[in-house]
Design an enzyme around this catalytic site. Structure first.
Site, mmCIF file in Angstrom:
data_model
loop_
_atom_site.group_PDB
_atom_site.id
_atom_site.type_symbol
_atom_site.label_atom_id
_atom_site.label_comp_id
_atom_site.label_asym_id
_atom_site.label_seq_id
_atom_site.Cartn_x
_atom_site.Cartn_y
_atom_site.Cartn_z
ATOM 1 N N TYR A 47 1.226 -1.394 -0.158
ATOM 2 C CA TYR A 47 0.053 0.226 0.512
ATOM 3 C C TYR A 47 0.881 1.110 0.049
ATOM 4 O O TYR A 47 2.051 1.087 0.560
ATOM 5 C CB TYR A 47 -0.539 -0.032 1.060
ATOM 6 C CG TYR A 47 -2.165 -1.276 1.230
ATOM 7 C CD1 TYR A 47 -2.340 -1.319 -0.204
ATOM 8 C CD2 TYR A 47 -2.994 -1.123 2.206
ATOM 9 C CE1 TYR A 47 -3.494 -2.175 -0.304
ATOM 10 C CE2 TYR A 47 -3.535 -2.359 1.932
ATOM 11 C CZ TYR A 47 -3.957 -3.016 1.396
ATOM 12 O OH TYR A 47 -5.386 -4.195 0.895
ATOM 13 N N SER A 201 -13.996 -4.418 -0.800
ATOM 14 C CA SER A 201 -15.212 -3.440 -1.779
ATOM 15 C C SER A 201 -16.636 -3.908 -0.828
ATOM 16 O O SER A 201 -16.861 -4.488 -1.594
ATOM 17 C CB SER A 201 -14.755 -4.161 -2.991
ATOM 18 O OG SER A 201 -15.482 -3.123 -4.132
ATOM 19 N N PRO A 202 -16.555 -4.243 -0.039
ATOM 20 C CA PRO A 202 -18.052 -4.744 0.525
ATOM 21 C C PRO A 202 -19.298 -3.552 -0.511
ATOM 22 O O PRO A 202 -20.528 -4.406 0.077
ATOM 23 C CB PRO A 202 -18.294 -4.513 1.954
ATOM 24 C CG PRO A 202 -17.155 -3.439 2.374
ATOM 25 C CD PRO A 202 -15.895 -3.628 1.084
ATOM 26 N N PHE A 207 -22.238 2.550 -5.614
ATOM 27 C CA PHE A 207 -22.483 4.296 -5.851
ATOM 28 C C PHE A 207 -21.484 4.618 -7.256
ATOM 29 O O PHE A 207 -21.011 6.143 -6.831
ATOM 30 C CB PHE A 207 -21.842 4.775 -4.256
ATOM 31 C CG PHE A 207 -23.076 4.357 -4.064
ATOM 32 C CD1 PHE A 207 -24.134 4.837 -3.533
ATOM 33 C CD2 PHE A 207 -22.598 3.952 -2.607
ATOM 34 C CE1 PHE A 207 -25.536 4.993 -2.702
ATOM 35 C CE2 PHE A 207 -23.389 3.284 -1.449
ATOM 36 C CZ PHE A 207 -24.778 4.157 -1.963
ATOM 37 N N GLU A 209 -21.490 2.877 -10.352
ATOM 38 C CA GLU A 209 -21.834 2.891 -11.942
ATOM 39 C C GLU A 209 -23.730 4.012 -12.337
ATOM 40 O O GLU A 209 -24.221 3.948 -10.547
ATOM 41 C CB GLU A 209 -22.192 1.337 -12.589
ATOM 42 C CG GLU A 209 -20.455 1.191 -12.156
ATOM 43 C CD GLU A 209 -20.339 -0.155 -12.726
ATOM 44 O OE1 GLU A 209 -21.747 -1.212 -12.807
ATOM 45 O OE2 GLU A 209 -19.227 -0.503 -12.882
#
Length: 288
Positions: A47, A201-202, A207, A209
């Site tokens: 990261y 990515s829950p 929000f 597309e």
């Protein structure tokens, strides 16, 4: 087993890959997250092009929060092409020496003596379970990692690793809009084998597309928001939390209100038909 908070704070965007928080801002972010009741922080060595863990470590040290009051996750294995490495191509490395070296770097950067869990970040076609086991066994015997797990692994890849080393965690992509793990046997196998599921990515693409699928989902969410007196993102997390595998969503937001909302989402018990109505909206066809 480590006592991970049900909602996990994902730190990927805290540094150079996103918000570019200062050390003081990271310290405040850690405190805000803990105040909301979220105690587990998800990292990976890569990261911020291998820089975010060190920034977090400085912030955590500055916070004076007791180490036993939080849980730290990190991952290793991805070799990126970037400013901090001499790699000529992105690849995976799971040699015994590299795993040990990566963990020791993460410990130094995070300013901690141990990780609550180490995850292999993504599967490599060249990974060898015996060599991985040698690294993990040594790290565990030295007290440098409490638990071992994987990330983005299929069930057969987990079975390969488990010929030599027990896997405690698998962190996968899972949401209302990407729920293949629910039907391809991934979550079933985790329940059977007592593997803790975590999901990145829950919120999915809800929000991001404006597809026919998203329009269907948001129409149902709008109705359910009134019924449950909840926000759309809370209902999306509550949908995940209802699954019997006891999935731990990893949220990436640094917004205080959204962090608090996420923690409150764990208290929302979606009614059975509401859960299936959201699934039907996602799939675009009847589920029964």
């Amino acid at each position: 087993m480590s006592n991970y908070s049900r909602i996990i704070s994902g730190c990927m965007s805290w540094g150079n890959w996103g918000k570019q928080l200062s050390i003081d801002e990271m310290t405040a972010q850690i405190e805000i997250t803990l105040e909301a009741g979220i105690t587990t922080f998800d990292h990976a060595d890569i990261y911020g092009d291998y820089t975010t863990e060190a920034q977090f470590g400085k912030a955590f040290n500055q916070s004076k929060i007791a180490r036993e009051d939080i849980q730290l996750i990190s991952k290793c294995g991805i070799q990126l092409v970037g400013k901090t490495r001499n790699n000529t191509i992105g690849h995976y490395e799971y040699s015994k020496s590299y795993i040990i070296e990566s963990v020791e770097h993460s410990l130094k950067n995070l300013q901690t003596e141990y990780l609550d869990v180490l995850l292999l970040h993504r599967p490599s076609p060249l990974m060898h379970p015996t060599e991985i086991n040698e690294a993990i066994s040594r790290l565990q015997s030295e007290g440098k990692i409490k638990e071992f797990g994987v990330s983005n692994f299929t069930q057969s890849q987990i079975e390969l690793i488990e010929t030599s080393q027990k896997t405690s965690v698998n962190q996968i992509e899972f949401s209302l809009t990407e729920n293949s793990a629910m039907v391809d046997g991934t979550l079933d196998a985790m329940q059977i084998n007592a593997i803790t599921p975590m999901c990145w990515s829950p919120i999915g693409n809800v929000f991001k597309e404006e597809t026919a699928q998203i329009i269907r989902i948001r129409t149902v969410l709008k109705k359910l928001c009134k019924k449950y007196n909840a926000t759309e993102d809370q209902l999306l997390l509550a949908w995940i939390c209802k699954h019997p595998a006891k999935i731990h969503p990893v949220i990436g937001t640094t917004n205080k209100n959204r962090i608090q909302n996420a923690q409150k989402a764990t208290k929302i018990e979606l009614e059975l038909e509401d859960w299936f109505e959201l699934l039907e909206a996602s799939q675009g066809h009847a589920v029964a």
